[in-house]
Scaffold this active site. Structure first.
Site, mmCIF file in Angstrom:
data_model
loop_
_atom_site.group_PDB
_atom_site.id
_atom_site.type_symbol
_atom_site.label_atom_id
_atom_site.label_comp_id
_atom_site.label_asym_id
_atom_site.label_seq_id
_atom_site.Cartn_x
_atom_site.Cartn_y
_atom_site.Cartn_z
ATOM 1 N N ASP A 92 0.851 -1.185 0.000
ATOM 2 C CA ASP A 92 0.000 0.000 0.000
ATOM 3 C C ASP A 92 0.884 1.232 0.000
ATOM 4 O OD1 ASP A 92 -2.305 1.520 0.095
ATOM 5 O OD2 ASP A 92 -2.393 1.517 2.275
ATOM 6 N N ILE B 10 0.479 8.803 2.456
ATOM 7 C CA ILE B 10 1.287 9.971 2.803
ATOM 8 C C ILE B 10 1.175 10.210 4.308
ATOM 9 C CG2 ILE B 10 1.617 12.450 2.470
ATOM 10 C CD1 ILE B 10 0.398 12.170 -0.285
ATOM 11 N N HIS B 11 2.305 10.425 4.962
ATOM 12 C CA HIS B 11 2.345 10.735 6.389
ATOM 13 C C HIS B 11 3.316 11.886 6.618
ATOM 14 C CE1 HIS B 11 0.276 6.953 7.422
ATOM 15 N NE2 HIS B 11 0.992 6.439 6.443
ATOM 16 N N ARG B 12 3.132 12.611 7.715
ATOM 17 C CA ARG B 12 4.103 13.642 8.044
ATOM 18 C C ARG B 12 5.312 12.967 8.701
ATOM 19 N NH1 ARG B 12 0.580 16.055 12.959
ATOM 20 N NH2 ARG B 12 1.868 15.392 14.722
ATOM 21 N N GLU C 80 -3.136 1.593 -3.862
ATOM 22 C CA GLU C 80 -3.612 2.789 -4.569
ATOM 23 C C GLU C 80 -2.772 3.146 -5.789
ATOM 24 O OE1 GLU C 80 -5.453 3.185 -0.497
ATOM 25 O OE2 GLU C 80 -3.502 2.566 -1.284
ATOM 26 N N GLU D 115 -1.295 22.003 9.898
ATOM 27 C CA GLU D 115 -2.091 20.927 9.330
ATOM 28 C C GLU D 115 -3.240 21.508 8.499
ATOM 29 O OE1 GLU D 115 -1.515 17.852 9.224
ATOM 30 O OE2 GLU D 115 -0.265 17.252 10.924
#
Length: 504
Positions: free
Chosen positions: A163, A166-168, A231, A287
């Site tokens: 998979d 997106i993460h910070r 995705e 954010e």
């Protein structure tokens, strides 16, 4: 349209579109200054005013990083996203939905990938993420330099299914990153927890600077893309060919072959770190709701094994509250809601928009068509389906088919003339929503039992079916205005008029 398969071909397309790309050789500090510039140029979204939607930018002279370039705002315009997708702005969600329904899985390339033209190993004595990666901070109080557009790719230790999300991620040291997982939402977070239960690290690749359709496709969430749905297959369908992958050099994982940068590493089990351990500001980064988020002390740790990149690589970044976030998450949200509605009531939901004011997540405007008397009430059912399709949604506005759901001025006109609060507000209290909304907290309202719970609401701004004849909008003579505007052809105003005529 030029064939796009990476960041560079996307930028080349924008260069040929008037007003869509700006470039500068003026030196810029990646620590807060770069984002401060783009805030005025093109960030839009929920960034503090004054801000506006404008062109993407390339900064060619980054202080402290000789030879580095940074691109920002590539997706900070729905019109620009449509150009990169090859469709009209109003068709984006349906185009994305069609790709979800006809995925093309990624493939492994046998060629030497562009992303491995230059290799830096963590075992090298001069290896240091802080000098290798020109990662910016958005504000002076950020926890540190952040990777905001890293495509994280990992594989479930039990199922073998992969998979991308997106993460910070904050750079903590020469070979360490923190990674923040929103509880219960992202698939790679579930993979990391399972690997931790097994007592082993989770290999991960982080690809930065990729084809824009990958960045948007990676923002899908359950139930549209359940655990095990890669995705990258959506991005493949959008381009009509598989996304090219390559094997990492130092960990058992794959990466996006055409990326500008790839970081290879492992999520270390049983270790939690604090994002601001170097700065102690108490904050993480801005954010999407428009507020600077608090620093988390529960981030997982990534130990980086290698950094590979193209020759003369382009770092890509975004501002958290910007229109870019709205494009990435909002269009996916629209597609997810359309998918749910089409299965339950085909043809009734004519269009949908997740506008900037909701950050692409908190608000949706549903354009609903009532064709027969029995359609009355189904518009509210569509709103309930929207909440089921996307758990982070907080407010749904319902409008008729004659209201432009992409124009909040028109939406609020409908609210002003087709809405009565005592009849048309439907409150749904005590529903889990999103932890980054500061109002979703017991301190804001005694009705909220836990942080992250909200009172969701439906605002029904549609005309009752039996009243439709009383609410017919004024109709004007249909004409093509171009004959009267020939002298202004080529001006921005002319382009706007031309676009309106074409869309109609």
């Amino acid at each position: 349209m030029n064939q796009i398969n990476d960041l560079r071909s996307a930028l080349e397309l924008l260069r040929n579109l008037p007003g869509q790309l700006a470039e500068t050789d003026v030196p810029v500090d990646p620590m807060a200054e770069l984002a401060g510039v783009y805030r005025y140029v093109g960030a839009g979204g929920t960034v503090m005013r004054p801000t506006k939607e404008g062109p993407a930018m390339i900064f060619n002279n980054i202080k402290g990083h000789p030879g580095a370039r940074i691109a920002i705002g590539l997706l900070a315009s729905r019109d620009r996203v449509a150009a990169l997708f090859g469709c009209k702005p109003q068709q984006l969600s349906r185009t994305l939905l069609e790709a979800v329904e006809h995925p093309i899985p990624p493939v492994l390339t046998a060629k030497v990938p562009p992303c491995q033209q230059v290799v830096h190993l963590a075992s090298d004595p001069d290896f240091d993420l802080r000098t290798l990666i020109p990662a910016p901070t958005n504000t002076p109080v950020d926890a540190g330099p952040y990777l905001t557009l890293g495509m994280c790719y990992a594989t479930h230790p039990d199922t073998g299914e992969s998979d991308v999300t997106i993460h910070r991620m904050c750079i903590l040291g020469r070979d360490e990153l923190s990674i923040f997982f929103t509880p219960g939402i992202r698939h790679i977070g579930a993979m990391a927890l399972r690997a931790e239960e097994l007592g082993r690290p989770l290999p991960i690749s982080i690809s930065i600077g990729v084809d824009p359709v990958i960045e948007i496709s990676s923002c899908f969430e359950p139930p549209t893309t359940p655990l095990g749905f890669d995705e990258l297959s959506i991005a493949g369908a959008l381009r009509g060919e598989p996304v090219q992958m390559c094997r990492c050099l130092t960990v058992e994982e794959k990466a996006i072959a055409n990326a500008e940068y790839v970081l290879e590493g492992e999520i270390i089990p049983g270790v939690r770190v604090t994002e601001d351990c170097n700065t102690h500001t108490g904050y993480a980064m801005p954010e999407f709701p428009g507020y600077t988020g608090p620093s988390s002390s529960e981030c997982c740790l990534i130990k980086v094994k290698a950094v590979t990149h193209r020759e003369n690589p382009i770092m890509q970044t975004c501002i958290g509250p910007s229109e870019e976030h709205v494009s990435m998450t909002g269009i996916c949200t629209e597609a997810s809601i359309l998918a749910m509605a089409e299965k339950a009531m085909p043809g009734k939901l004519t269009n949908i928009c997740c506008p900037s004011s909701g950050g692409g997540k908190y608000m949706a405007v549903l354009q609903f068509k009532k064709s027969v008397p029995s359609d009355e009430g189904r518009q509210r059912q569509a709103a309930l389906l929207a909440f089921a399709a996307f758990s982070e949604l907080k407010h749904v506005f319902l409008v008729d088919e004659d209201v432009d759901c992409f124009d909040m001025k028109d939406v609020f006109w409908a609210m002003s003339t087709r809405f009565q609060a005592d009849q048309d507000v439907i409150a749904i209290p005590g529903v889990r929503c999103h932890p980054l909304d500061p109002s979703n907290d017991p301190g804001f309202s005694p009705s909220i039992r836990d942080h992250g719970i909200a009172c969701k609401a439906i605002f029904d701004c549609t005309v009752p079916y039996d009243q439709k004849a009383r609410f017919k909008r004024a109709e004007f003579l249909e004409v093509d205005p171009s004959r009267w505007l020939e002298k202004t052809a080529g001006s921005p105003q002319w382009q706007e008029v031309k676009a309106c005529v074409q869309n109609d």
